[in-house]
Every structure is written in C-alpha cells, then in structure tokens.
Enzyme design. Structure first.
Site, PDB file in Angstrom:
ATOM      1  N   LYS A 126     -45.492  32.880  28.116  1.00  0.00           N
ATOM      2  CA  LYS A 126     -46.687  33.626  27.712  1.00  0.00           C
ATOM      3  C   LYS A 126     -47.118  34.471  28.895  1.00  0.00           C
ATOM      4  O   LYS A 126     -46.821  34.123  30.043  1.00  0.00           O
ATOM      5  CB  LYS A 126     -47.805  32.650  27.333  1.00  0.00           C
ATOM      6  CG  LYS A 126     -48.889  33.260  26.473  1.00  0.00           C
ATOM      7  CD  LYS A 126     -48.520  33.264  25.002  1.00  0.00           C
ATOM      8  CE  LYS A 126     -49.492  34.094  24.184  1.00  0.00           C
ATOM      9  NZ  LYS A 126     -49.234  33.963  22.736  1.00  0.00           N
ATOM     10  N   ASP A 166     -49.969  39.729  21.368  1.00  0.00           N
ATOM     11  CA  ASP A 166     -50.953  38.665  21.136  1.00  0.00           C
ATOM     12  C   ASP A 166     -52.307  39.387  21.121  1.00  0.00           C
ATOM     13  O   ASP A 166     -52.343  40.607  20.871  1.00  0.00           O
ATOM     14  CB  ASP A 166     -50.881  37.601  22.250  1.00  0.00           C
ATOM     15  CG  ASP A 166     -51.710  36.352  21.949  1.00  0.00           C
ATOM     16  OD1 ASP A 166     -51.260  35.521  21.149  1.00  0.00           O
ATOM     17  OD2 ASP A 166     -52.831  36.205  22.488  1.00  0.00           O
TER      18      ASP A 166
HETATM   19  P1  NDP Z   1     -55.910  40.696  17.719  1.00  0.00           P
HETATM   20  O1  NDP Z   1     -56.210  41.229  19.059  1.00  0.00           O
HETATM   21  O2  NDP Z   1     -55.208  41.547  16.741  1.00  0.00           O
HETATM   22  O3  NDP Z   1     -57.260  40.165  17.027  1.00  0.00           O
HETATM   23  C1  NDP Z   1     -58.038  39.199  17.625  1.00  0.00           C
HETATM   24  C2  NDP Z   1     -59.268  38.954  16.769  1.00  0.00           C
HETATM   25  O4  NDP Z   1     -59.967  37.821  17.275  1.00  0.00           O
HETATM   26  C3  NDP Z   1     -60.249  40.102  16.815  1.00  0.00           C
HETATM   27  O5  NDP Z   1     -60.956  40.128  15.617  1.00  0.00           O
HETATM   28  C4  NDP Z   1     -61.150  39.709  17.972  1.00  0.00           C
HETATM   29  O6  NDP Z   1     -62.423  40.278  17.938  1.00  0.00           O
HETATM   30  C5  NDP Z   1     -61.241  38.210  17.786  1.00  0.00           C
HETATM   31  N1  NDP Z   1     -61.469  37.565  19.087  1.00  0.00           N
HETATM   32  C6  NDP Z   1     -60.666  37.605  20.176  1.00  0.00           C
HETATM   33  N2  NDP Z   1     -61.206  36.929  21.189  1.00  0.00           N
HETATM   34  C7  NDP Z   1     -62.375  36.457  20.736  1.00  0.00           C
HETATM   35  C8  NDP Z   1     -63.389  35.673  21.321  1.00  0.00           C
HETATM   36  N3  NDP Z   1     -63.314  35.243  22.599  1.00  0.00           N
HETATM   37  N4  NDP Z   1     -64.456  35.351  20.546  1.00  0.00           N
HETATM   38  C9  NDP Z   1     -64.547  35.789  19.256  1.00  0.00           C
HETATM   39  N5  NDP Z   1     -63.611  36.546  18.651  1.00  0.00           N
HETATM   40  C10 NDP Z   1     -62.539  36.866  19.389  1.00  0.00           C
HETATM   41  O7  NDP Z   1     -55.095  39.334  17.996  1.00  0.00           O
HETATM   42  P2  NDP Z   1     -54.150  38.520  17.002  1.00  0.00           P
HETATM   43  O8  NDP Z   1     -54.651  38.616  15.611  1.00  0.00           O
HETATM   44  O9  NDP Z   1     -52.762  38.896  17.310  1.00  0.00           O
HETATM   45  O10 NDP Z   1     -54.358  37.035  17.553  1.00  0.00           O
HETATM   46  C11 NDP Z   1     -55.352  36.151  17.037  1.00  0.00           C
HETATM   47  C12 NDP Z   1     -54.990  34.719  17.364  1.00  0.00           C
HETATM   48  O11 NDP Z   1     -53.704  34.417  16.788  1.00  0.00           O
HETATM   49  C13 NDP Z   1     -54.850  34.389  18.848  1.00  0.00           C
HETATM   50  O12 NDP Z   1     -55.243  33.054  19.059  1.00  0.00           O
HETATM   51  C14 NDP Z   1     -53.338  34.502  19.086  1.00  0.00           C
HETATM   52  O13 NDP Z   1     -52.922  33.751  20.198  1.00  0.00           O
HETATM   53  C15 NDP Z   1     -52.833  33.908  17.787  1.00  0.00           C
HETATM   54  N6  NDP Z   1     -51.453  34.245  17.441  1.00  0.00           N
HETATM   55  C16 NDP Z   1     -51.062  35.550  17.290  1.00  0.00           C
HETATM   56  C17 NDP Z   1     -49.765  35.832  16.932  1.00  0.00           C
HETATM   57  C18 NDP Z   1     -49.314  37.216  16.636  1.00  0.00           C
HETATM   58  O14 NDP Z   1     -48.188  37.361  16.132  1.00  0.00           O
HETATM   59  N7  NDP Z   1     -50.101  38.249  16.895  1.00  0.00           N
HETATM   60  C19 NDP Z   1     -48.752  34.760  16.798  1.00  0.00           C
HETATM   61  C20 NDP Z   1     -49.283  33.429  16.879  1.00  0.00           C
HETATM   62  C21 NDP Z   1     -50.593  33.198  17.220  1.00  0.00           C
HETATM   63  P3  NDP Z   1     -62.788  41.502  18.928  1.00  0.00           P
HETATM   64  O15 NDP Z   1     -62.053  42.686  18.377  1.00  0.00           O
HETATM   65  O16 NDP Z   1     -64.262  41.619  18.874  1.00  0.00           O
HETATM   66  O17 NDP Z   1     -62.292  41.099  20.299  1.00  0.00           O
END
Ligand code: NDP
Length: 447
Positions: A126, A166
């Site tokens: 990571k 991510d």
């Molecule tokens: P994105 O950046 O596309 O979206 C993240 C979302 O989560 C946004 O809506 C963001 O809001 C919100 N968010 C992020 N940090 C916080 C926080 N500290 N508090 C509240 N809301 C938060 O990321 P992904 O959708 O790719 O990832 C989301 C989750 O899924 C993570 O945990 C990631 O590790 C996990 N994941 C992702 C994979 C992938 O293929 N992308 C694979 C496996 C797991 P805002 O825009 O306001 O920051």
C-alpha cells in the site's frame, strides 16, 4: 490463549506503539489466527505472524512540486511493501491529508490477507501521500503525480510491485502516474492497474469493488435463503466504491437511500436510482463537487451536515468511505432499526466495538478484506490481460468477479463456521488468508 495473544500484541506494541490503526488491524488478526496456529503443528514455533507484521520494506520519500501560484510545496510519499510470499506487492495508493505510516501499514497488512483470499498470485502493499487533492487544479494534480512517480518508479515494476488507486486516486491520477512511469522507464508495462481502456485497462475494474461488495452481500443473504432484492440499503461515501455499490444494489432490485462525503450525508427516501446516480457521478467525478448539492437537484431529499447515515432505518448497510467510520453506537442503532446484513466496501470501516455488536447479534457481517476484495481481484485480472496482451469482454470479467467473490465467501465459511452454524466471516477471512501466505512463507524459508 488470551495470554498468548496479549504477549504477541505486547511485542508489536513495543515497536509500533504510535500506530493505532496498524495495531487495531493486527489485534483483529491475532485474536483469530493465534488460536488457529496453536491448533496446527506445522505453524507452531515458526513465528510466522511475527514475520507477517513486519513489512518487508518501507519506502518514505520527499515529494516536492510547484503549485499554481509558483510556490514550492513539499509532501511526503510512502510505499509499504508488506509481503511478497505469494506474488508481487499489490495494493492501492491513497492521497489524503490524513495519510501516515500507521494508516498505510494497516492497509498494507489487510491487503496481504485480502489478496491471498482472491486466489490470485498477489502479495500485499500500500502507499500514498499526505497530499490533499481537494481544490487542486488539474495541472497541480499532474505535477504532484509526476513528482511522486519520479521517486516511486525505481521501486515498482510489473513483477515487483503493482500499485492501483484508493481514496483520492482514480482514473485521472493513475493516468498521470502511468505517463510519468512510462517516460522514465521507457517501457509500456502493466505496472499500475485501474488504467484507461485504450491503454491497458480492464473493463469492470472501476466498478469491481462496489459490485463485488454487493455480490458478497448477496452470497451472505443466500445462506439465509434471502436476497438483496427489495431491501433498503444505507451506503456511506460517494466515491468510487460507494457509487458502484449503489449501482449494483439498485440493479439487483434494492433501494439505496443514502450517500455521504466528509461534509455529511444525503437521505433520499425514494431511492437513488440510475438517473440520480448519474448526477452523483458527474458531480463527484467530473465537477468534483460536494454531496450536499444533491438536494439542490432533488429537493425531496435531505442533507444532514456533519452526520453519518447510520441512523437511517435499513436492512443492509454498506460502509464505503473510510476506516473507523462506524462505531459501537452506530452498530447498535443499525441493529435496533432492523439491519440484518453489513458488507464493508471500505477498509476497516467498523470499529472493534461495532464488530463485537454485529457478532453478538449474529447478523451477517463481512469485513472489508473479504467483501471489498473484488477491486484488487479485478486488478489481478487486469494484470493477466496485460501479460497476455488481450482484453476480455465486460461479461467475461464480471463473471470472473462473481466467481471470485463466491469463492471468497466459501473460504470464509470453511474457516469461519461456528458450532451453532453462525458464520464468523472475520475469523474465516483471517485464517483462510493466513494459511495461504503462511504455507508459502514456510516453503520459502526464513527470508
Ligand atoms: P474515493 O476517493 O473515490 O471516495 C472516498 C469517499 O469517502 C468520498 O466520498 C470521501 O468524501 C469519503 N471519505 C474519505 N475520507 C473520509 C473521512 N476521513 N471522513 C469521511 N468521509 C471520508 O475512494 P474509494 O471509493 O476508492 O475508497 C473508499 C474506501 O474503499 C476506502 O476505505 C478504500 O480503502 C476502500 N477500497 C477501495 C478500493 C478501490 O478499488 N478504489 C478497493 C478496496 C477498498 P470526501 O470527498 O469529502 O473526502
């Protein structure tokens, strides 16, 4: 057994006491895997778990870049190469101001188990940076990505380490990172996944994590002869994972009523259908706006500033934003309101207290390392297509994704079924992932 787990955790705490998220992830694995190790002669006395909590390599580097005002900004870059026993390091890059060593080590540690569960030959890693993409221009994002890659390129490669996206790293960032890697190395290889379709990407990769988490919820519900169809679903986040979880759940006949971002959540009692989701996708992926703007477009929906969606009544909950976003109180509220299935799209979104509450209530609960493994699994399929220099169709990739999620579900049952028939998916995922990696480590000697 308690004392063995405590003794082990004390060793880890001694070295990593300032890394709370990492300790949390290790504790969960230790509680399930140490009793298993004690019951299996081949692992006893080999200190395998102790070897697994120590990254093979940690890279930390300066990322200087110039913003649109001509100011020099310095961020910190990281790559944790955690474990390569079963394949090249594989795992995403996160760009978020909260990124630090603890968060990336917890993510890399979980990734090792998750990747093993997919049955594909991928080790765990990571990386990322404390860079905040919010409010940055395209030019700033590109310059940052180029600077980040100007160091990372010497440590990665298609047979060494293959990063992906991510939080904060989507198709745009992968494009800039890949462009710089290609220029510096003068070779076109499958060194990153999540690439665009015309330059080595795989169909269904953007959808895979969210779709996979819904397929996993469906697999869990089938054990109760139930289905996601007709269920009310509460989703947090509005990024990549949340969007496609919403899409698939809706396609399968469920009603998704919430999405969120770090400023709050929206509740749409009528359901977020395909047309409304298209609006969210444009808002978040192209305009890079805030989820609160949803209620301007759809005034019958409500926006709750600074709150999380767990108070909304639902049968299914899918935390798809970030770690520790669902605590013990939230879990109890969900249970009180009739939630029967939780499938995590995010990594470690439920706190230990929340997991305890789900287990005590004996509902269907899947930890992210099992239920969100569809993303990395499809990254593995992208790597295969790159090596073979072919592209599979959408249907082919989706079928493989479904099969992988169903196989992961079977592995969880194999190691997680309790005497009363209840399936502890945490135990199942941890032991199943551990066995695969531990067997490879045993065969490869003390390295
Ligand atoms: P994105 O950046 O596309 O979206 C993240 C979302 O989560 C946004 O809506 C963001 O809001 C919100 N968010 C992020 N940090 C916080 C926080 N500290 N508090 C509240 N809301 C938060 O990321 P992904 O959708 O790719 O990832 C989301 C989750 O899924 C993570 O945990 C990631 O590790 C996990 N994941 C992702 C994979 C992938 O293929 N992308 C694979 C496996 C797991 P805002 O825009 O306001 O920051």
């Amino acid at each position: 057994m308690e004392s063995k787990i405590k003794e082990f955790m004390n060793l880890v705490k001694k070295r990593d006491q300032h890394e709370p998220e990492f300790l949390q992830a290790v504790q969960e694995v230790a509680e399930t895997v140490i009793p298993y190790i004690a019951s299996q002669n081949i692992y006893n006395g080999k200190n395998i778990l102790l070897r697994m909590v120590e990254p093979e390599r940690v890279l930390m580097f300066r990322v200087p870049w110039i913003d649109d005002n001509g100011e020099i900004v310095v961020n910190r870059g990281y790559r944790i190469e955690m474990n390569s026993a079963i394949g090249p390091y594989k795992g995403g890059l996160r760009f978020h101001p909260s990124v630090n060593l603890s968060i990336l080590k917890f993510l890399a540690f979980e990734q090792v188990f998750k990747n093993a569960l997919t049955t594909l030959p991928m080790g765990g890693g990571k990386g990322g940076s404390d860079f905040d993409p919010k409010g940055k221009s395209d030019g700033e994002i590109m310059r940052f990505c180029q600077s980040f890659m100007s160091e990372l390129f010497r440590h990665i490669g298609p047979n060494t380490d293959v990063p992906a996206g991510d939080i904060g790293v989507g198709g745009r960032e992968i494009g800039y990172l890949f462009g710089m890697y290609k220029k510096l190395r003068n070779e076109f290889t499958g060194v990153l996944t999540g690439k665009g379709m015309s330059w080595g990407g795989s169909l269904i990769r953007p959808e895979a994590t969210g779709y996979g988490a819904v397929y996993f919820a469906q697999n869990m519900l089938e054990t109760k002869k139930d289905t996601i169809e007709g269920k009310t679903v509460v989703i947090s986040g509005s990024g990549n994972v949340a969007q496609y979880a919403c899409e698939k759940a809706t396609q399968l006949g469920a009603k998704v009523v919430t999405l969120s971002d770090s400023s709050g959540y929206i509740y749409d009692e009528d359901g977020i259908d395909a047309e409304k989701l298209a609006f969210v996708m444009e808002l978040k992926n192209i305009k890079r706006g805030r989820i609160s703007e949803y209620v301007k477009k759809y005034p019958s929906a409500k926006f709750f500033a600074g709150e999380k969606p767990w108070g909304i009544a639902c049968e299914a909950a899918m935390p798809c934003a970030t770690q520790n976003e669902l605590n013990g109180d939230d879990a109890n509220t969900l249970l009180k309101n009739g939630c029967i299935v939780v499938s995590e799209g995010a990594n470690m979104p439920s706190t230990p207290e929340a997991i305890e509450a789900f287990h005590a209530a004996k509902i269907l609960y899947a930890p992210g390392k099992a239920s969100n493994a569809g993303g990395v699994a499809t990254s593995g399929l992208e790597m295969s297509q790159n090596s073979l220099r072919i592209n599979w169709t959408r249907e082919e990739v989706d079928e493989r994704l479904k099969k992988i999620m169903s196989d992961i579900h079977d592995s969880c049952i194999k190691y997680g079924r309790q005497d009363d028939g209840y399936i502890d998916y945490v135990r199942g995922a941890n032991i199943s992932g551990f066995v695969k990696v531990a067997d490879a480590m045993l065969a490869q000697g003390v390295v």
